[in-house]
Design a protein around this motif. Sequence first.
Motif, PDB file in Angstrom:
ATOM      1  N   THR A 102      38.272  40.570  44.069  1.00  0.00           N
ATOM      2  CA  THR A 102      38.772  41.267  43.198  1.00  0.00           C
ATOM      3  C   THR A 102      39.115  42.700  43.485  1.00  0.00           C
ATOM      4  OG1 THR A 102      36.927  41.843  42.068  1.00  0.00           O
ATOM      5  CG2 THR A 102      37.941  39.941  41.376  1.00  0.00           C
ATOM      6  N   LEU A 103      38.404  43.213  44.635  1.00  0.00           N
ATOM      7  CA  LEU A 103      38.560  44.599  45.063  1.00  0.00           C
ATOM      8  C   LEU A 103      38.476  44.626  46.599  1.00  0.00           C
ATOM      9  CD1 LEU A 103      38.584  47.556  43.810  1.00  0.00           C
ATOM     10  CD2 LEU A 103      36.153  47.782  44.132  1.00  0.00           C
ATOM     11  N   VAL A 104      39.521  45.065  47.312  1.00  0.00           N
ATOM     12  CA  VAL A 104      39.721  45.092  48.649  1.00  0.00           C
ATOM     13  C   VAL A 104      40.198  46.590  49.108  1.00  0.00           C
ATOM     14  CG1 VAL A 104      40.700  43.880  50.735  1.00  0.00           C
ATOM     15  CG2 VAL A 104      40.186  42.545  48.770  1.00  0.00           C
ATOM     16  N   GLU A 105      39.503  46.770  50.220  1.00  0.00           N
ATOM     17  CA  GLU A 105      40.067  48.024  50.843  1.00  0.00           C
ATOM     18  C   GLU A 105      40.922  47.542  52.298  1.00  0.00           C
ATOM     19  OE1 GLU A 105      38.308  52.208  51.980  1.00  0.00           O
ATOM     20  OE2 GLU A 105      37.704  50.837  53.610  1.00  0.00           O
ATOM     21  N   TYR A 106      42.111  47.820  52.288  1.00  0.00           N
ATOM     22  CA  TYR A 106      42.926  47.326  53.523  1.00  0.00           C
ATOM     23  C   TYR A 106      43.324  48.886  54.493  1.00  0.00           C
ATOM     24  CZ  TYR A 106      44.635  43.617  51.003  1.00  0.00           C
ATOM     25  OH  TYR A 106      44.697  42.184  50.302  1.00  0.00           O
ATOM     26  N   ALA A 107      42.938  48.808  55.771  1.00  0.00           N
ATOM     27  CA  ALA A 107      43.231  49.941  56.372  1.00  0.00           C
ATOM     28  C   ALA A 107      43.811  49.501  57.664  1.00  0.00           C
ATOM     29  CB  ALA A 107      41.809  50.376  57.046  1.00  0.00           C
ATOM     30  N   VAL A 108      44.732  50.423  58.076  1.00  0.00           N
ATOM     31  CA  VAL A 108      45.683  50.398  59.331  1.00  0.00           C
ATOM     32  C   VAL A 108      46.007  51.670  59.902  1.00  0.00           C
ATOM     33  CG1 VAL A 108      47.949  50.500  57.972  1.00  0.00           C
ATOM     34  CG2 VAL A 108      47.837  49.178  60.094  1.00  0.00           C
ATOM     35  N   THR A 109      46.196  51.737  61.262  1.00  0.00           N
ATOM     36  CA  THR A 109      46.885  53.053  61.605  1.00  0.00           C
ATOM     37  C   THR A 109      48.449  53.104  61.506  1.00  0.00           C
ATOM     38  OG1 THR A 109      45.242  53.390  63.528  1.00  0.00           O
ATOM     39  CG2 THR A 109      47.154  54.602  63.980  1.00  0.00           C
ATOM     40  N   ALA A 110      48.834  54.287  60.704  1.00  0.00           N
ATOM     41  CA  ALA A 110      50.488  54.103  60.616  1.00  0.00           C
ATOM     42  C   ALA A 110      50.824  55.774  60.622  1.00  0.00           C
ATOM     43  CB  ALA A 110      50.462  53.904  59.051  1.00  0.00           C
ATOM     44  N   PRO A 111      50.865  56.286  61.992  1.00  0.00           N
ATOM     45  CA  PRO A 111      51.385  57.449  62.267  1.00  0.00           C
ATOM     46  C   PRO A 111      52.924  57.800  61.533  1.00  0.00           C
ATOM     47  CG  PRO A 111      51.791  56.292  64.039  1.00  0.00           C
ATOM     48  CD  PRO A 111      50.977  55.359  63.155  1.00  0.00           C
ATOM     49  N   GLY A 112      52.949  59.215  61.139  1.00  0.00           N
ATOM     50  CA  GLY A 112      54.118  59.751  60.870  1.00  0.00           C
ATOM     51  C   GLY A 112      54.273  60.138  59.314  1.00  0.00           C
ATOM     52  N   THR A 113      55.211  60.218  58.803  1.00  0.00           N
ATOM     53  CA  THR A 113      55.341  60.686  57.325  1.00  0.00           C
ATOM     54  C   THR A 113      56.430  59.934  56.522  1.00  0.00           C
ATOM     55  OG1 THR A 113      55.392  62.551  55.715  1.00  0.00           O
ATOM     56  CG2 THR A 113      56.994  62.686  57.617  1.00  0.00           C
ATOM     57  N   GLY A 114      56.549  59.912  55.313  1.00  0.00           N
ATOM     58  CA  GLY A 114      57.903  59.295  54.674  1.00  0.00           C
ATOM     59  C   GLY A 114      57.506  58.482  53.655  1.00  0.00           C
ATOM     60  N   LEU A 115      58.393  57.390  53.414  1.00  0.00           N
ATOM     61  CA  LEU A 115      58.314  56.650  52.106  1.00  0.00           C
ATOM     62  C   LEU A 115      57.405  55.346  52.375  1.00  0.00           C
ATOM     63  CD1 LEU A 115      59.267  56.547  49.185  1.00  0.00           C
ATOM     64  CD2 LEU A 115      60.970  55.254  49.686  1.00  0.00           C
ATOM     65  N   LEU A 116      56.075  55.294  51.869  1.00  0.00           N
ATOM     66  CA  LEU A 116      55.596  54.046  51.757  1.00  0.00           C
ATOM     67  C   LEU A 116      56.074  53.124  50.418  1.00  0.00           C
ATOM     68  CD1 LEU A 116      53.238  52.267  52.668  1.00  0.00           C
ATOM     69  CD2 LEU A 116      51.853  53.340  50.847  1.00  0.00           C
ATOM     70  N   GLU A 117      56.437  51.818  50.958  1.00  0.00           N
ATOM     71  CA  GLU A 117      56.780  50.774  50.014  1.00  0.00           C
ATOM     72  C   GLU A 117      55.464  49.453  50.245  1.00  0.00           C
ATOM     73  OE1 GLU A 117      60.970  49.945  50.126  1.00  0.00           O
ATOM     74  OE2 GLU A 117      61.204  51.183  51.684  1.00  0.00           O
ATOM     75  N   ALA A 118      55.207  49.149  49.177  1.00  0.00           N
ATOM     76  CA  ALA A 118      54.051  48.095  49.176  1.00  0.00           C
ATOM     77  C   ALA A 118      54.112  47.318  47.904  1.00  0.00           C
ATOM     78  CB  ALA A 118      52.638  48.733  49.499  1.00  0.00           C
ATOM     79  N   GLU A 119      54.178  46.104  47.951  1.00  0.00           N
ATOM     80  CA  GLU A 119      53.965  45.209  46.783  1.00  0.00           C
ATOM     81  C   GLU A 119      52.430  44.848  46.673  1.00  0.00           C
ATOM     82  OE1 GLU A 119      54.747  41.173  44.361  1.00  0.00           O
ATOM     83  OE2 GLU A 119      55.932  41.878  46.340  1.00  0.00           O
ATOM     84  N   VAL A 120      51.609  45.586  45.559  1.00  0.00           N
ATOM     85  CA  VAL A 120      50.269  45.369  45.347  1.00  0.00           C
ATOM     86  C   VAL A 120      50.147  44.672  44.091  1.00  0.00           C
ATOM     87  CG1 VAL A 120      49.630  47.495  46.557  1.00  0.00           C
ATOM     88  CG2 VAL A 120      49.916  47.623  44.142  1.00  0.00           C
ATOM     89  N   ARG A 121      49.122  43.822  44.055  1.00  0.00           N
ATOM     90  CA  ARG A 121      48.669  43.037  42.756  1.00  0.00           C
ATOM     91  C   ARG A 121      47.361  43.438  42.731  1.00  0.00           C
ATOM     92  NH1 ARG A 121      51.837  37.584  43.911  1.00  0.00           N
ATOM     93  NH2 ARG A 121      53.997  38.293  43.970  1.00  0.00           N
ATOM     94  N   ASP A 122      46.594  44.408  41.775  1.00  0.00           N
ATOM     95  CA  ASP A 122      47.809  44.903  40.847  1.00  0.00           C
ATOM     96  C   ASP A 122      47.693  46.376  40.803  1.00  0.00           C
ATOM     97  OD1 ASP A 122      48.167  42.011  39.758  1.00  0.00           O
ATOM     98  OD2 ASP A 122      45.950  42.136  39.271  1.00  0.00           O
ATOM     99  N   TYR A 123      46.747  47.078  41.547  1.00  0.00           N
ATOM    100  CA  TYR A 123      46.373  48.617  41.193  1.00  0.00           C
ATOM    101  C   TYR A 123      45.936  48.918  42.574  1.00  0.00           C
ATOM    102  CZ  TYR A 123      45.240  52.889  38.737  1.00  0.00           C
ATOM    103  OH  TYR A 123      45.306  54.167  38.200  1.00  0.00           O
ATOM    104  N   ALA A 124      46.522  50.003  43.178  1.00  0.00           N
ATOM    105  CA  ALA A 124      45.741  50.479  44.388  1.00  0.00           C
ATOM    106  C   ALA A 124      45.695  52.062  44.463  1.00  0.00           C
ATOM    107  CB  ALA A 124      46.872  50.143  45.534  1.00  0.00           C
ATOM    108  N   TRP A 125      44.853  52.682  44.861  1.00  0.00           N
ATOM    109  CA  TRP A 125      44.508  53.928  45.372  1.00  0.00           C
ATOM    110  C   TRP A 125      44.820  54.133  47.140  1.00  0.00           C
ATOM    111  CZ3 TRP A 125      41.449  51.014  42.403  1.00  0.00           C
ATOM    112  CH2 TRP A 125      41.160  51.227  41.059  1.00  0.00           C
TER     113      TRP A 125
END
Length: 584
Positions: A378-401
Amino acid sequence: MTSRFEIGETDFLLNGEAHQIISGAMHYPRVHSGLWRDRIRKARLMGLNAIETYIPWNAHESVRGDWRADGDLDLGRFLDIIHDEGMNAIVRPGPYICAEWHNGGLPTWLTGDESLGLRSSDPRYLAAVTAYLERVNAIIAPRQIDRGGSVILVQIENEYGAYGSDKAYLAELIRVTRAGGITVPLTRVDQPISHMLEGGAHEGLHTTGSFGSRIDERLAALREHQRTGPLMCMEFWCGWFDHWGEKHHTTSVADSAADLDRLLSAGASVNIYMVHGGTNFALTNGANDSGRYLPLVTSYDYDAPISESGDLTDKFHAYREIISKHAPVPEVPLPTATDAPALTVRLEAVSDPLSLIATHRGPFDAPPTMDELGSDVTLVEYAVTAPGTGLLEAEVRDYAWVLRDGRPVGRLQRTVQDDTLALPAGQELRLLVEETGRVNYDTRIGEAKGIIGIPLLNGTPVDGPWTVRTFDVSALAKSLSDAPVDLTAISGGRVTGPVALRGRFHLDESADLFLATHRWGKGYAWVNGFFLGRYWRRGPQRTLYVPGPATRRGVNEVVILELEGASDASARFVSRPDLGHEVE
């Protein structure tokens, strides 16, 4: 002493005599087992002669093959108490139950297989269902009325006509149920809408309806599809449930009592849904999605005649008066409500509590769903290297910090269809994703949770490797026992999450409590290791019910996992519940 319960040409028959069922719904996992007898007895004092309950498969077998039927899941004991109190029982094992319960009662280890034909005659689905029903029927069968027990009716599936019309599926459920030793009459329920009544029909099942108003019209529709035998409203909706972010629902006592009178005056049998709603303890709340995803609150008070904390409401007294016109009602003094102890508890903080309950997984080429990571994650932390700046688009179910290089930068929220966020420049991207309740109705049952697909940054997929931490939320209270205190985490009475708060308080005796939550953000709460459930500043619910048997005389402990931030790092117990502003 054994009895006979049958379906006659016009009535239910108890030992050959016409019998009108006046029942009330009460779900044993939503009530602390130490309070089962109290709630059942109060239902009898209202004039009921039966108690109905669903059986949530995923509560008994959250991990495949790991079957539990003890403590608050001791169905046999629950049915025995009903019998001890001189009442009958109606059992609805599903396997699908809806009930505003997590995933409609189906285990996530089952629904996680997207190729499986849920609620159908798919052989693989039926194999799992058969194993489940064999275990359940072993509990129910010896407790049937013709063997000296309480059970008079067993329901097959639940509101199936609103979902499908697979007659082979229904036939197999009937076969397995009869093979398991169930000899009492079998029923089915649907809303009195023609295509639903037709879709869920089977010659081996007696048809009942679910509705809460327009009694004469609904009974007439039911009679068109159940030409002989007694009419029964298996779910007389006396109230309603609440979603986070909505108002607290109530119904008119006078109107509801008048509808109950119409049902009973027509000679129909009834099951009041709910006579006592109880609580979605721990992480058992469901959700609905009819175009917008809406998770349910922790309270399942349902504006029922017997409140979440066991008080006898105005609706209780109005229903009791109506029932007395049609059946005997015990003439005994009725208990009255009392205030709970009010106190404030100083809390100490433990920083980085998630590390105490974390399991590291990966790396993965793409973010796995919670379902791919295991049962009831029910609670998961995802981590990745994603250099740069701009617009993040992600479908999350159901709530993300969302965190950028360890700093919070925003949230993504399914309930408001917020799936984009402007990211500042940085390297590391982390998303702490919470499943806030699995859909319990219609075709979205069993949908995947977590991050769905691969997030985009400026339209480009964020390639892995992705690493993952899963968190065993239910284990937190126990894991905190030896964790060191962080004296710097509380500043000016405020805290920033994720943080754990714990404190001790004294009671002169065990007692019901109401834990105020409106000064906290979003998280979970425990008392003496008993998992009370979720809280959320979004409301409407502003207190969590603490059942008296979960407390003790002397020293008690309260634990909070705050995921966002709290303006008051203390625990306040108040004298009465606050479920939010009422709306009829």
